[in-house]
Write a protein that holds these residues in place. Structure first.
Motif, PDB file in Angstrom:
ATOM      1  N   ILE A  28       0.861  -1.178   0.000  1.00 23.89           N
ATOM      2  CA  ILE A  28       0.000   0.000   0.000  1.00 23.89           C
ATOM      3  C   ILE A  28       0.897   1.226   0.000  1.00 23.89           C
ATOM      4  O   ILE A  28       1.927   1.252   0.692  1.00 23.89           O
ATOM      5  CB  ILE A  28      -0.905   0.023   1.248  1.00 23.89           C
ATOM      6  N   SER A  29       0.532   2.237  -0.744  1.00 22.54           N
ATOM      7  CA  SER A  29       1.309   3.479  -0.718  1.00 22.54           C
ATOM      8  C   SER A  29       1.265   4.091   0.670  1.00 22.54           C
ATOM      9  O   SER A  29       0.372   3.807   1.477  1.00 22.54           O
ATOM     10  CB  SER A  29       0.761   4.468  -1.751  1.00 22.54           C
ATOM     11  N   GLN A  30       2.240   4.940   0.961  1.00 19.31           N
ATOM     12  CA  GLN A  30       2.344   5.536   2.298  1.00 19.31           C
ATOM     13  C   GLN A  30       1.057   6.239   2.707  1.00 19.31           C
ATOM     14  O   GLN A  30       0.621   6.163   3.858  1.00 19.31           O
ATOM     15  CB  GLN A  30       3.515   6.534   2.331  1.00 19.31           C
ATOM     16  N   ASN A  31       0.401   6.921   1.770  1.00 17.45           N
ATOM     17  CA  ASN A  31      -0.827   7.666   2.092  1.00 17.45           C
ATOM     18  C   ASN A  31      -2.088   6.830   1.941  1.00 17.45           C
ATOM     19  O   ASN A  31      -3.195   7.328   2.139  1.00 17.45           O
ATOM     20  CB  ASN A  31      -0.937   8.923   1.231  1.00 17.45           C
ATOM     21  N   GLY A  32      -1.943   5.551   1.564  1.00 17.49           N
ATOM     22  CA  GLY A  32      -3.093   4.659   1.449  1.00 17.49           C
ATOM     23  C   GLY A  32      -3.851   4.738   0.143  1.00 17.49           C
ATOM     24  O   GLY A  32      -4.791   3.963  -0.079  1.00 17.49           O
ATOM     25  N   ASP A  33      -3.476   5.640  -0.761  1.00 16.57           N
ATOM     26  CA  ASP A  33      -4.256   5.855  -1.985  1.00 16.57           C
ATOM     27  C   ASP A  33      -4.210   4.678  -2.952  1.00 16.57           C
ATOM     28  O   ASP A  33      -5.176   4.426  -3.677  1.00 16.57           O
ATOM     29  CB  ASP A  33      -3.767   7.106  -2.707  1.00 16.57           C
ATOM     30  N   TYR A  34      -3.071   3.966  -3.008  1.00 13.29           N
ATOM     31  CA  TYR A  34      -2.891   2.911  -3.991  1.00 13.29           C
ATOM     32  C   TYR A  34      -2.460   1.603  -3.329  1.00 13.29           C
ATOM     33  O   TYR A  34      -1.819   1.603  -2.286  1.00 13.29           O
ATOM     34  CB  TYR A  34      -1.828   3.309  -5.025  1.00 13.29           C
ATOM     35  N   SER A  71      13.422   4.891  -5.079  1.00 20.51           N
ATOM     36  CA  SER A  71      13.338   6.221  -4.490  1.00 20.51           C
ATOM     37  C   SER A  71      12.018   6.889  -4.857  1.00 20.51           C
ATOM     38  O   SER A  71      11.249   6.390  -5.694  1.00 20.51           O
ATOM     39  CB  SER A  71      14.506   7.095  -4.947  1.00 20.51           C
ATOM     40  N   SER A  72      11.775   8.045  -4.277  1.00 20.26           N
ATOM     41  CA  SER A  72      10.481   8.718  -4.410  1.00 20.26           C
ATOM     42  C   SER A  72      10.089   8.979  -5.852  1.00 20.26           C
ATOM     43  O   SER A  72       8.965   8.715  -6.261  1.00 20.26           O
ATOM     44  CB  SER A  72      10.501  10.033  -3.628  1.00 20.26           C
ATOM     45  N   ASN A  73      11.002   9.485  -6.666  1.00 21.03           N
ATOM     46  CA  ASN A  73      10.670   9.828  -8.051  1.00 21.03           C
ATOM     47  C   ASN A  73      11.118   8.768  -9.051  1.00 21.03           C
ATOM     48  O   ASN A  73      11.035   8.982 -10.267  1.00 21.03           O
ATOM     49  CB  ASN A  73      11.277  11.182  -8.418  1.00 21.03           C
ATOM     50  N   GLY A  74      11.607   7.646  -8.564  1.00 22.37           N
ATOM     51  CA  GLY A  74      12.022   6.570  -9.457  1.00 22.37           C
ATOM     52  C   GLY A  74      13.391   6.731 -10.063  1.00 22.37           C
ATOM     53  O   GLY A  74      13.763   5.965 -10.960  1.00 22.37           O
ATOM     54  N   LEU A 106       5.964   0.688  -4.173  1.00 19.85           N
ATOM     55  CA  LEU A 106       5.448   1.957  -4.670  1.00 19.85           C
ATOM     56  C   LEU A 106       6.338   3.069  -4.153  1.00 19.85           C
ATOM     57  O   LEU A 106       6.693   3.091  -2.966  1.00 19.85           O
ATOM     58  CB  LEU A 106       4.010   2.171  -4.200  1.00 19.85           C
ATOM     59  N   SER A 107       6.728   3.988  -5.039  1.00 16.73           N
ATOM     60  CA  SER A 107       7.580   5.098  -4.615  1.00 16.73           C
ATOM     61  C   SER A 107       6.811   6.010  -3.663  1.00 16.73           C
ATOM     62  O   SER A 107       5.581   6.047  -3.660  1.00 16.73           O
ATOM     63  CB  SER A 107       8.082   5.887  -5.827  1.00 16.73           C
ATOM     64  N   ALA A 108       7.556   6.776  -2.862  1.00 19.69           N
ATOM     65  CA  ALA A 108       6.936   7.602  -1.826  1.00 19.69           C
ATOM     66  C   ALA A 108       5.970   8.645  -2.392  1.00 19.69           C
ATOM     67  O   ALA A 108       4.992   9.010  -1.735  1.00 19.69           O
ATOM     68  CB  ALA A 108       8.020   8.282  -0.992  1.00 19.69           C
ATOM     69  N   SER A 151      16.061   5.771   1.845  1.00 16.68           N
ATOM     70  CA  SER A 151      15.386   7.042   2.098  1.00 16.68           C
ATOM     71  C   SER A 151      14.707   7.511   0.815  1.00 16.68           C
ATOM     72  O   SER A 151      15.096   7.118  -0.292  1.00 16.68           O
ATOM     73  CB  SER A 151      16.384   8.094   2.600  1.00 16.68           C
ATOM     74  N   SER A 152      13.698   8.355   0.946  1.00 15.97           N
ATOM     75  CA  SER A 152      12.910   8.778  -0.216  1.00 15.97           C
ATOM     76  C   SER A 152      13.745   9.424  -1.301  1.00 15.97           C
ATOM     77  O   SER A 152      13.473   9.264  -2.491  1.00 15.97           O
ATOM     78  CB  SER A 152      11.812   9.751   0.236  1.00 15.97           C
ATOM     79  N   ASN A 153      14.787  10.165  -0.905  1.00 14.57           N
ATOM     80  CA  ASN A 153      15.629  10.861  -1.890  1.00 14.57           C
ATOM     81  C   ASN A 153      16.720   9.980  -2.474  1.00 14.57           C
ATOM     82  O   ASN A 153      17.515  10.431  -3.308  1.00 14.57           O
ATOM     83  CB  ASN A 153      16.241  12.124  -1.280  1.00 14.57           C
TER      84      ASN A 153
END
Length: 328
Positions: free
Chosen positions: A43-49, A130-133, A88-90, A171-173
């Motif tokens: 699940i994505s961090q925010n739960g959307d996907y 990472s966050s943006n792939g 899933l990326s951040a 880390s996300s970056n």
């Protein structure tokens, strides 16, 4: 000895209270994402996907807020769908799927493949994006860690572990990686300099590592009793999770609320919310197994916040479930 009515009432009240504390809440909502179960899900961090690797239908990306299937994907010429890791990326822009010797990046907005990559020298054991792939890091059976800048092609190999890499996070970056291995060691290292920032020694193999995505906190657990939360800014141990079992192998771990809390899942249906500062369990839930499974259990693959009053889970049962959360 004869009990007074007052004492009888107190004992009965205590028993009912203990029973209520142990009883797991029921899901508020439940949606089937994989018929007959899933190999992996996140699940994505925010739960959307949710990103699912299922037994019969390959890979699927779901819009959880609208309960809508967005895309179905398959690895090229991979008919058996042995994809055992999905990420899933951040920022939710990129999905990553991996089998033992290949991984694929997917654009979550268009559904198009962003790249197919083969890994031939040793099987993949874990992988993160990472966050943006832009960055990918993976660990291998031979103990090697490989960090790749997908934009420039820069490839960094870090021979930190002497045996199999069991778990890793980034880390996300894309700057820092936390890795754990069967050699009883964990390392936090800088991907720009290839230098180890902090090392951790355990008495048993390290089974799970996770970073709070800003890089402030780290979770490291071995295959027995040790399950620790570290403050990476101070380099000091902040807490150890307090539980009665002789051991707990975690199948899912995620920091929430800026690292104030930790959500964990295991292979026996159980999801637990912990306070990071104290290591104490705050709440727990039990995901729903499929009716036909024996024994009646399920592996918790992923859990995160759904709202201020709910969490959401995905499990090997192929079910997304939304659960009540007491105020934090």
């Amino acid at each position: 000895m004869r009990l007074t009515n007052t004492l009888k009432f107190l004992l009965l009240s205590s028993a009912l209270l203990l029973s209520a504390c142990e009883r797991s809440p029921q899901p508020l909502q439940q949606f089937e994402h994989a018929i007959d179960g899933a190999f992996a899900s996140e699940i994505s961090q925010n739960g959307d996907y949710s990103f699912i690797s299922s037994i019969y239908h390959g890979l699927s990306l779901w819009d959880n807020r609208n309960n809508k299937l967005l895309f179905n994907w398959h690895h090229y010429n991979n008919k058996n769908n042995d994809v055992f890791i999905v990420r899933l990326s951040a920022n939710n822009s990129v999905a990553l799927s991996a089998s033992s010797h290949e991984f694929v990046l997917w654009d979550t907005q268009t559904g198009k493949s962003l790249g197919f990559y083969k890994v031939t020298e040793s099987p993949i054991t874990d992988i993160q994006v990472s966050s943006n792939g832009d960055y990918v890091v993976y660990g291998q059976v031979n103990g090697k860690l490989v960090h790749i800048n997908l934009k420039t092609g820069r490839r960094l190999e870090a021979p930190l572990h002497t045996t199999k890499v069991s778990s890793l996070d980034m880390s996300s970056n894309g700057r820092y990686v936390l890795s754990g291995g069967n050699d009883h060691q964990a390392f936090l290292w800088d991907t720009q300099t290839a230098q180890v920032v902090q090392s951790f020694q355990f008495t048993e193999r390290v089974s799970m590592v996770r970073l709070e995505k800003s890089g402030r906190f780290a979770f490291i657990a071995d295959s027995q009793k040790a399950a620790q939360i570290w403050d990476l800014e101070t380099g000091k141990l902040m807490s150890s999770l307090v539980y009665k079992a002789r051991q707990s192998i975690f199948s899912s771990v995620r920091f929430i609320k800026d690292g104030q809390f930790l959500l964990t899942g295991n292979a026996s249906k159980r999801v637990v919310l912990w306070e990071s500062k104290t290591g104490l369990a705050v709440q727990h839930w039990s995901v729903t197994p499929r009716k036909e499974t024996r024994p009646k259990t399920a592996v918790v693959y992923s859990a995160t916040l759904w709202s201020d009053s709910e969490i959401v889970t995905e499990s090997s049962a192929g079910l997304l479930e939304i659960w009540p959360l007491a105020p934090l």
